[in-house]
Design an enzyme around this catalytic site. Structure first.
Site, PDB file in Angstrom:
ATOM      1  N   PHE A 140     -20.084 -33.826  43.308  1.00  0.00           N
ATOM      2  CA  PHE A 140     -21.545 -33.703  43.391  1.00  0.00           C
ATOM      3  C   PHE A 140     -22.122 -33.841  41.990  1.00  0.00           C
ATOM      4  O   PHE A 140     -21.739 -33.107  41.079  1.00  0.00           O
ATOM      5  CB  PHE A 140     -21.957 -32.358  43.990  1.00  0.00           C
ATOM      6  CG  PHE A 140     -23.452 -32.269  44.179  1.00  0.00           C
ATOM      7  CD1 PHE A 140     -24.067 -32.888  45.260  1.00  0.00           C
ATOM      8  CD2 PHE A 140     -24.253 -31.608  43.257  1.00  0.00           C
ATOM      9  CE1 PHE A 140     -25.444 -32.848  45.426  1.00  0.00           C
ATOM     10  CE2 PHE A 140     -25.638 -31.558  43.416  1.00  0.00           C
ATOM     11  CZ  PHE A 140     -26.230 -32.182  44.500  1.00  0.00           C
ATOM     12  N   ASP A 225     -19.028 -33.407  33.998  1.00  0.00           N
ATOM     13  CA  ASP A 225     -20.222 -32.802  34.589  1.00  0.00           C
ATOM     14  C   ASP A 225     -19.976 -31.290  34.637  1.00  0.00           C
ATOM     15  O   ASP A 225     -19.275 -30.789  35.509  1.00  0.00           O
ATOM     16  CB  ASP A 225     -20.449 -33.377  35.992  1.00  0.00           C
ATOM     17  CG  ASP A 225     -21.661 -32.748  36.684  1.00  0.00           C
ATOM     18  OD1 ASP A 225     -22.169 -31.718  36.202  1.00  0.00           O
ATOM     19  OD2 ASP A 225     -22.087 -33.289  37.730  1.00  0.00           O
ATOM     20  N   LYS A 254     -28.278 -25.984  35.084  1.00  0.00           N
ATOM     21  CA  LYS A 254     -28.191 -24.708  35.805  1.00  0.00           C
ATOM     22  C   LYS A 254     -28.333 -23.476  34.894  1.00  0.00           C
ATOM     23  O   LYS A 254     -29.438 -23.076  34.586  1.00  0.00           O
ATOM     24  CB  LYS A 254     -26.933 -24.661  36.666  1.00  0.00           C
ATOM     25  CG  LYS A 254     -27.026 -25.640  37.859  1.00  0.00           C
ATOM     26  CD  LYS A 254     -26.128 -25.264  39.019  1.00  0.00           C
ATOM     27  CE  LYS A 254     -26.507 -26.035  40.278  1.00  0.00           C
ATOM     28  NZ  LYS A 254     -25.686 -27.206  40.539  1.00  0.00           N
TER      29      LYS A 254
HETATM   30  C1  LIG Z   1     -26.181 -28.600  40.782  1.00  0.00           C
HETATM   31  C2  LIG Z   1     -25.352 -29.710  40.235  1.00  0.00           C
HETATM   32  C3  LIG Z   1     -25.925 -30.923  39.833  1.00  0.00           C
HETATM   33  C4  LIG Z   1     -27.382 -31.243  40.044  1.00  0.00           C
HETATM   34  O1  LIG Z   1     -28.228 -30.429  39.284  1.00  0.00           O
HETATM   35  P1  LIG Z   1     -29.800 -30.401  39.631  1.00  0.00           P
HETATM   36  O2  LIG Z   1     -30.362 -29.487  38.588  1.00  0.00           O
HETATM   37  O3  LIG Z   1     -29.917 -29.893  41.021  1.00  0.00           O
HETATM   38  O4  LIG Z   1     -30.295 -31.779  39.517  1.00  0.00           O
HETATM   39  C5  LIG Z   1     -25.109 -31.874  39.252  1.00  0.00           C
HETATM   40  N1  LIG Z   1     -23.799 -31.643  39.088  1.00  0.00           N
HETATM   41  C6  LIG Z   1     -23.206 -30.501  39.462  1.00  0.00           C
HETATM   42  C7  LIG Z   1     -21.742 -30.307  39.220  1.00  0.00           C
HETATM   43  C8  LIG Z   1     -23.954 -29.498  40.064  1.00  0.00           C
HETATM   44  O5  LIG Z   1     -23.358 -28.373  40.465  1.00  0.00           O
END
Ligand SMILES: *Cc1c(COP(=O)(O)O)cnc(C)c1O
Length: 404
Positions: A140, A225, A254
């Site tokens: 994700f 990420d 986050k």
């Molecule tokens: C939550 C998340 C995202 C997306 O972040 P947003 O602030 O919702 O755009 C991308 N990568 C990972 C691993 C995430 O957990």
């Protein structure tokens, strides 16, 4: 003063685009790891706003940073720099592998920047067709078109075709599969050190080391990420530090703002210059308000006490969850690092994760899922032990409903 408009949960269905299905109560106030809804019912917060509220709710460090900056300067636009953003950039670069930072407002935007940077580096290399991106099943990376395409969950991307092309997906933790698709035409490999949304699945160390070696061999950028794993979540400042594998680009969001929207892409002096003036940008990214809050949150978390505290709480959580599980026998495996914990349901309870979080809500506990079969906890990094105990007691009542 005029009374505020009275609103209820059913108004969500009246007025909101229905991409979410929120719980049937509305939180109105929070303090530490507890929140209260419109009926003044109290909840223990094991969700942490999806790994965002790293200091819990209304922490004085964040509140003070926000209010002090709020009466000074909110926004000037990127035609001007500002003091809070430069201070935050200094902290991020001094405490990580990175030399340079690009600020934005979310995780998806940070990944969008990372993927665009990789494409630009590939173009500038002069190698024909060096635009391939390798990503992983179940990953994700956010909800923009590029990031859902890089993500490995077709249900989030297939409705929006035609998608950006040149992205290959292979199985996570399968180095041989990655080896088969990484070549001279690859400009980037993007990977979560722990897949969060995909089910709280930690990468094997040999997998990440192997990806590092393949990226070096073929001149591709290794993008970690760390939107979910970053800023102390795993007990290290960033998860790459636990693995001892250093990426070329790292994305963070986050927990970075502790609840205030902010994201960043970190990279090195080698790659940053490919994003020359005008090649990428944002209106709000790096604004003084977000940067001031993030600076205070980052500084608070990046101490041995807080990071050790996360590791200690990990064990405390695991012991409590294992004790619960010995009684109810609902989880096959409890996994994760630090305060990113996933409880995998036994086959007989497959698909019941959402029911468990709904029942948890009834019992006064906020919890998350990570796919249909995993219950996920991402609480505040400084959640008090007594709140963990109380949350576990409420979870126990929710599991009792499942076992029935
Ligand atoms: C939550 C998340 C995202 C997306 O972040 P947003 O602030 O919702 O755009 C991308 N990568 C990972 C691993 C995430 O957990």
């Amino acid at each position: 003063m005029e009374q505020p408009i009275s609103v209820t949960r059913s108004n969500f269905n009246d007025w909101m685009v229905p991409v979410f299905a929120p719980a049937n109560f509305i939180p109105v106030r929070g303090e530490g790891s507890r929140i209260w809804d419109q009926e003044n019912k109290e909840y223990i917060d094991f969700a942490g706003g999806i790994a965002v509220n790293a200091l819990g709710h209304a922490h004085p460090v964040a509140v003070n940073a926000l209010t002090e900056q709020a009466i000074k300067l909110w926004h000037v636009g990127n035609g001007y720099s500002n003091e809070p953003v430069l201070r935050l950039a200094k902290k991020l670069t001094e405490n990580t592998f990175a030399d340079k930072v690009f600020f934005c407002n979310s995780g998806a935007e940070a990944n969008e920047a990372a993927l665009k940077l990789a494409r630009k580096v590939g173009l500038d290399s002069g190698v024909a067709g060096k635009s391939g991106i390798v990503a992983f099943n179940n990953a994700f990376h956010g909800r923009t078109l590029f990031t859902v395409s890089a993500g490995g969950q077709p249900k989030y991307s297939q409705d929006f075709a035609p998608l950006p092309n040149g992205i290959s997906h292979v199985a996570y933790n399968d180095l041989e599969a990655a080896k088969a698709v990484i070549n001279e035409q690859t400009c980037a490999v993007i990977v979560e050190p722990i897949q969060g949304e995909g089910g709280v699945i930690p990468a094997d160390i040999e997998f990440l080391k192997g990806l590092r070696a393949l990226c070096d061999e073929f001149g591709a950028l290794l993008i970690f990420d760390e939107v979910q794993t970053g800023v102390g979540r795993t007990g290290a400042l960033y998860a790459y530090m636990n693995y001892g594998v250093t990426p070329d680009v790292l994305t963070t969001a986050k927990a970075l703002g502790g609840g205030f929207p902010v994201g960043a892409m970190l990279t090195t002096d080698k790659f940053a210059p490919h994003f020359s003036v005008g090649t990428h940008g944002t209106t709000y990214g790096g604004n003084p308000l977000a940067s001031a809050v993030a600076g205070a949150v980052f500084e608070f978390i990046n101490t041995p006490e807080v990071l050790e505290g996360v590791k200690h709480r990990h064990q405390y959580f695991l012991d409590a969850l294992n004790t619960l599980n010995a009684e109810y026998q609902v989880f096959d495996e409890i996994r994760g690092q630090g305060l990113l914990i996933g409880c995998v349901l036994k086959a007989e309870y497959a698909g019941k994760a959402k029911d468990i979080t709904t029942w948890a809500g009834e019992e006064g506990l906020l919890a998350l899922i990570a796919g249909p079969n995993v219950v996920r906890f991402t609480p505040s990094l400084i959640i008090p032990e007594q709140d963990i105990d109380e949350g576990i007691a409420r979870l126990k009542r929710a599991l009792a409903k499942l076992a029935k």
